[in-house]
Write a protein that holds these residues in place. Sequence first.
Motif, PDB file in Angstrom:
ATOM      1  N   MET A  21       0.848  -1.184   0.000  1.00 17.56           N
ATOM      2  CA  MET A  21       0.000   0.000   0.000  1.00 17.56           C
ATOM      3  C   MET A  21       0.884   1.234   0.000  1.00 17.56           C
ATOM      4  O   MET A  21       1.920   1.247   0.669  1.00 17.56           O
ATOM      5  CB  MET A  21      -0.894   0.004   1.246  1.00 17.56           C
ATOM      6  N   ASN A  22       0.475   2.248  -0.734  1.00 12.85           N
ATOM      7  CA  ASN A  22       1.279   3.449  -0.887  1.00 12.85           C
ATOM      8  C   ASN A  22       0.550   4.666  -0.339  1.00 12.85           C
ATOM      9  O   ASN A  22      -0.679   4.734  -0.366  1.00 12.85           O
ATOM     10  CB  ASN A  22       1.596   3.679  -2.370  1.00 12.85           C
ATOM     11  N   CYS A  23       1.328   5.597   0.139  1.00  7.86           N
ATOM     12  CA  CYS A  23       0.789   6.800   0.753  1.00  7.86           C
ATOM     13  C   CYS A  23       1.589   7.989   0.252  1.00  7.86           C
ATOM     14  O   CYS A  23       2.822   7.924   0.206  1.00  7.86           O
ATOM     15  CB  CYS A  23       0.914   6.656   2.271  1.00  7.86           C
ATOM     16  N   SER A  24       0.916   9.041  -0.133  1.00  2.01           N
ATOM     17  CA  SER A  24       1.614  10.273  -0.492  1.00  2.01           C
ATOM     18  C   SER A  24       1.087  11.419   0.357  1.00  2.01           C
ATOM     19  O   SER A  24      -0.089  11.436   0.723  1.00  2.01           O
ATOM     20  CB  SER A  24       1.442  10.581  -1.985  1.00  2.01           C
ATOM     21  N   TYR A  25       1.968  12.342   0.666  1.00  2.00           N
ATOM     22  CA  TYR A  25       1.585  13.489   1.478  1.00  2.00           C
ATOM     23  C   TYR A  25       2.157  14.745   0.835  1.00  2.00           C
ATOM     24  O   TYR A  25       2.898  14.662  -0.150  1.00  2.00           O
ATOM     25  CB  TYR A  25       2.089  13.312   2.918  1.00  2.00           C
ATOM     26  N   LYS A  26       1.804  15.901   1.392  1.00  2.00           N
ATOM     27  CA  LYS A  26       2.116  17.130   0.651  1.00  2.00           C
ATOM     28  C   LYS A  26       3.107  18.057   1.342  1.00  2.00           C
ATOM     29  O   LYS A  26       3.619  18.979   0.723  1.00  2.00           O
ATOM     30  CB  LYS A  26       0.824  17.897   0.382  1.00  2.00           C
ATOM     31  N   THR A  27       3.383  17.842   2.631  1.00  3.08           N
ATOM     32  CA  THR A  27       4.200  18.801   3.368  1.00  3.08           C
ATOM     33  C   THR A  27       5.439  18.132   3.946  1.00  3.08           C
ATOM     34  O   THR A  27       5.603  16.921   3.832  1.00  3.08           O
ATOM     35  CB  THR A  27       3.390  19.404   4.522  1.00  3.08           C
ATOM     36  N   SER A  28       6.289  18.917   4.582  1.00  2.00           N
ATOM     37  CA  SER A  28       7.410  18.340   5.327  1.00  2.00           C
ATOM     38  C   SER A  28       6.866  17.731   6.611  1.00  2.00           C
ATOM     39  O   SER A  28       5.964  18.288   7.236  1.00  2.00           O
ATOM     40  CB  SER A  28       8.438  19.426   5.664  1.00  2.00           C
ATOM     41  N   ILE A  29       7.448  16.602   6.979  1.00  2.00           N
ATOM     42  CA  ILE A  29       6.897  15.879   8.132  1.00  2.00           C
ATOM     43  C   ILE A  29       7.964  15.544   9.161  1.00  2.00           C
ATOM     44  O   ILE A  29       9.166  15.531   8.856  1.00  2.00           O
ATOM     45  CB  ILE A  29       6.198  14.567   7.694  1.00  2.00           C
ATOM     46  N   ASN A  30       7.526  15.272  10.377  1.00  2.00           N
ATOM     47  CA  ASN A  30       8.399  14.757  11.427  1.00  2.00           C
ATOM     48  C   ASN A  30       8.413  13.238  11.428  1.00  2.00           C
ATOM     49  O   ASN A  30       9.444  12.617  11.668  1.00  2.00           O
ATOM     50  CB  ASN A  30       7.946  15.248  12.801  1.00  2.00           C
ATOM     51  N   ASN A  31       7.254  12.648  11.234  1.00  2.00           N
ATOM     52  CA  ASN A  31       7.158  11.197  11.174  1.00  2.00           C
ATOM     53  C   ASN A  31       5.894  10.800  10.432  1.00  2.00           C
ATOM     54  O   ASN A  31       5.007  11.637  10.173  1.00  2.00           O
ATOM     55  CB  ASN A  31       7.174  10.577  12.582  1.00  2.00           C
ATOM     56  N   LEU A  32       5.827   9.533  10.087  1.00  2.00           N
ATOM     57  CA  LEU A  32       4.648   8.991   9.424  1.00  2.00           C
ATOM     58  C   LEU A  32       4.295   7.698  10.145  1.00  2.00           C
ATOM     59  O   LEU A  32       5.173   6.899  10.476  1.00  2.00           O
ATOM     60  CB  LEU A  32       4.923   8.750   7.944  1.00  2.00           C
ATOM     61  N   GLN A  33       3.005   7.516  10.389  1.00  2.00           N
ATOM     62  CA  GLN A  33       2.554   6.362  11.153  1.00  2.00           C
ATOM     63  C   GLN A  33       1.521   5.599  10.326  1.00  2.00           C
ATOM     64  O   GLN A  33       0.769   6.191   9.555  1.00  2.00           O
ATOM     65  CB  GLN A  33       1.937   6.830  12.480  1.00  2.00           C
ATOM     66  N   TRP A  34       1.498   4.294  10.500  1.00  2.00           N
ATOM     67  CA  TRP A  34       0.511   3.458   9.828  1.00  2.00           C
ATOM     68  C   TRP A  34      -0.416   2.844  10.875  1.00  2.00           C
ATOM     69  O   TRP A  34       0.032   2.389  11.935  1.00  2.00           O
ATOM     70  CB  TRP A  34       1.196   2.356   9.022  1.00  2.00           C
ATOM     71  N   TYR A  35      -1.704   2.822  10.509  1.00  2.00           N
ATOM     72  CA  TYR A  35      -2.726   2.281  11.377  1.00  2.00           C
ATOM     73  C   TYR A  35      -3.577   1.271  10.616  1.00  2.00           C
ATOM     74  O   TYR A  35      -3.744   1.376   9.408  1.00  2.00           O
ATOM     75  CB  TYR A  35      -3.661   3.392  11.890  1.00  2.00           C
ATOM     76  N   ARG A  36      -4.126   0.328  11.360  1.00  2.00           N
ATOM     77  CA  ARG A  36      -5.086  -0.616  10.816  1.00  2.00           C
ATOM     78  C   ARG A  36      -6.437  -0.385  11.466  1.00  2.00           C
ATOM     79  O   ARG A  36      -6.527  -0.095  12.663  1.00  2.00           O
ATOM     80  CB  ARG A  36      -4.642  -2.057  11.091  1.00  2.00           C
ATOM     81  N   GLN A  37      -7.495  -0.518  10.673  1.00  2.00           N
ATOM     82  CA  GLN A  37      -8.841  -0.367  11.191  1.00  2.00           C
ATOM     83  C   GLN A  37      -9.694  -1.508  10.663  1.00  2.00           C
ATOM     84  O   GLN A  37      -9.931  -1.603   9.455  1.00  2.00           O
ATOM     85  CB  GLN A  37      -9.462   0.974  10.786  1.00  2.00           C
ATOM     86  N   ASN A  38     -10.131  -2.358  11.565  1.00  2.00           N
ATOM     87  CA  ASN A  38     -11.104  -3.372  11.182  1.00  2.00           C
ATOM     88  C   ASN A  38     -12.461  -2.707  11.081  1.00  2.00           C
ATOM     89  O   ASN A  38     -12.726  -1.705  11.725  1.00  2.00           O
ATOM     90  CB  ASN A  38     -11.121  -4.501  12.211  1.00  2.00           C
ATOM     91  N   SER A  39     -13.329  -3.270  10.277  1.00  2.00           N
ATOM     92  CA  SER A  39     -14.588  -2.636   9.909  1.00  2.00           C
ATOM     93  C   SER A  39     -15.339  -2.098  11.112  1.00  2.00           C
ATOM     94  O   SER A  39     -15.704  -2.838  12.028  1.00  2.00           O
ATOM     95  CB  SER A  39     -15.458  -3.650   9.159  1.00  2.00           C
ATOM     96  N   GLY A  40     -15.557  -0.780  11.128  1.00  2.00           N
ATOM     97  CA  GLY A  40     -16.338  -0.160  12.191  1.00  2.00           C
ATOM     98  C   GLY A  40     -15.677  -0.125  13.542  1.00  2.00           C
ATOM     99  O   GLY A  40     -16.329   0.175  14.538  1.00  2.00           O
ATOM    100  N   ARG A  41     -14.388  -0.434  13.585  1.00  2.00           N
ATOM    101  CA  ARG A  41     -13.709  -0.497  14.878  1.00  2.00           C
ATOM    102  C   ARG A  41     -12.676   0.621  15.019  1.00  2.00           C
ATOM    103  O   ARG A  41     -12.621   1.548  14.213  1.00  2.00           O
ATOM    104  CB  ARG A  41     -13.014  -1.864  14.997  1.00  2.00           C
TER     105      ARG A  41
END
Lengths: 112, 115
Positions: A21-41
């Motif tokens: 999975m790929n993610c793009s962002y637009k500004t300078s950042i300090n960090n990037l985090q990934w999260y998982r979300q099960n349906s409705g949770r």
Amino acid sequence: SQQGEEDPQALSIQEGENATMNCSYKTSINNLQWYRQNSGRGLVHLILIRSNEREKHSGRLRVTLDTSKKSSSLLITASRAADTASYFCAWAERDSSYKLIFGSGTRLLVRP
Amino acid sequence: EPEVTQTPSHQVTQMGQEVILRCVPISNHLYFYWYRQILGQKVEFLVSFYNNEISEKSEIFDDQFSVERPDGSNFTLKIRSTKLEDSAMYFCASSDIGVAYNEQFFGPGTRLTVL
């Protein structure tokens, strides 16, 4: 817009295959985090990568960060049916210490 | 493992009513946040709170919203007069230091339905 994009929006794979999975962002950042979300949770924290890091591993997860391209990728190896969920990237902008900006998410379906 | 908890899990209210959503952040955390997610959409930042005051808030967080840390453990979000468009999942989060440096942990969410 502060928001970025994730692609693909949806991904369907067979159990045992790898999912990227790929993610793009637009500004300078300090960090990037990934999260998982099960349906409705709730959102489950997976991994954090700092702006001075290029790659990070955690179990079957591998995250890369390319600050020159303002992009990150999440690789799940040897996927399982239990990995079926939505995956979001979220980043902390350099000029703001107090919030995360979320991407649009990728819906992953792992078929048994 | 410590976790963020939220109550109630589901709140149904009539338009115009006040609601209070409650959160208990992780005990040694100092930064607290509220986000919301309208069904099928992105997670949106509402407000962050540190040292008993708002650190940052988004355009969504207008005068109808307020936050409070009434005691040493709870963190609340109040919506004074709910609108239909306030229907969403509301997530509380906390972090030990600022999100610029460390992970932010989320609660399971409160699903708010405004009728």
